[in-house]
Design an enzyme around this catalytic site. Structure first.
Site, PDB file in Angstrom:
ATOM      1  N   CYS A  12      -2.699   3.406  -3.226  1.00  0.00           N
ATOM      2  CA  CYS A  12      -2.125   4.313  -2.242  1.00  0.00           C
ATOM      3  C   CYS A  12      -3.169   4.502  -1.141  1.00  0.00           C
ATOM      4  CB  CYS A  12      -1.661   5.630  -2.858  1.00  0.00           C
ATOM      5  SG  CYS A  12      -2.949   6.708  -3.498  1.00  0.00           S
ATOM      6  N   CYS A  86       1.047   2.467   1.094  1.00  0.00           N
ATOM      7  CA  CYS A  86      -0.084   1.948   1.875  1.00  0.00           C
ATOM      8  C   CYS A  86       0.368   0.904   2.888  1.00  0.00           C
ATOM      9  CB  CYS A  86      -1.189   1.398   0.968  1.00  0.00           C
ATOM     10  SG  CYS A  86      -0.732  -0.050   0.004  1.00  0.00           S
ATOM     11  N   CYS A  90      -2.217  -3.817   2.077  1.00  0.00           N
ATOM     12  CA  CYS A  90      -2.502  -4.472   0.801  1.00  0.00           C
ATOM     13  C   CYS A  90      -2.362  -5.984   0.962  1.00  0.00           C
ATOM     14  CB  CYS A  90      -1.540  -3.960  -0.260  1.00  0.00           C
ATOM     15  SG  CYS A  90      -2.011  -4.452  -1.921  1.00  0.00           S
TER      16      CYS A  90
END
Length: 135
Positions: A12, A86, A90
């Protein structure tokens, strides 16, 4: 999945609430059968105190955990990557399983608001654990 045990990375933004709770639940519930990591795209200095309190209520101690920065190596070393808000930060690698869990961010909220988030995280972790190939 690796031959030894599956590995899961929870990501996160701040690595201070949702991903910490998810990692703690999976560690607790899998009893060592899963390699568990958590990280954040912009980690804070400490775990959210309301998350620490909410997890303590269910017997899991987050008080000694510290947020970690998301690294490419952590993603590469994981079989399953669970993102929680997020976005595109990522990194994506072929052969990994990616899940995106839409969960409220506990940042800035008291324990009363964090409890339902904790409970939702636990339900999702239990479902994920049931789908992992354990030896």
């Amino acid at each position: 999945m690796s031959e030894t045990k599956p590995s899961v990375l929870f990501v996160c933004v701040h690595n201070a609430g949702r991903s910490q709770m998810a990692a703690a639940f999976l560690t607790h519930l899998s009893k060592g059968q899963v390699e568990v990591r958590s990280a954040g795209s912009a980690p804070t200095d400490t775990v959210n105190p309301a998350a620490v309190q909410a997890m303590a209520e269910v017997g899991i101690d987050l008080s000694t955990r510290t947020p970690k920065f998301l690294t490419t190596e952590a993603v590469q070393a994981s079989d399953v990557v669970v993102t929680m808000g997020c976005g595109d930060t990522c990194p994506v690698f072929p052969g990994k399983t990616y899940l995106d869990w839409t969960l409220d961010d506990p940042a800035g909220h008291g324990v009363e608001a964090v409890r339902p988030i904790r409970d939702e995280v636990e339900q999702r972790v239990r479902s994920l654990l049931a789908d992992l190939p354990l030896h």
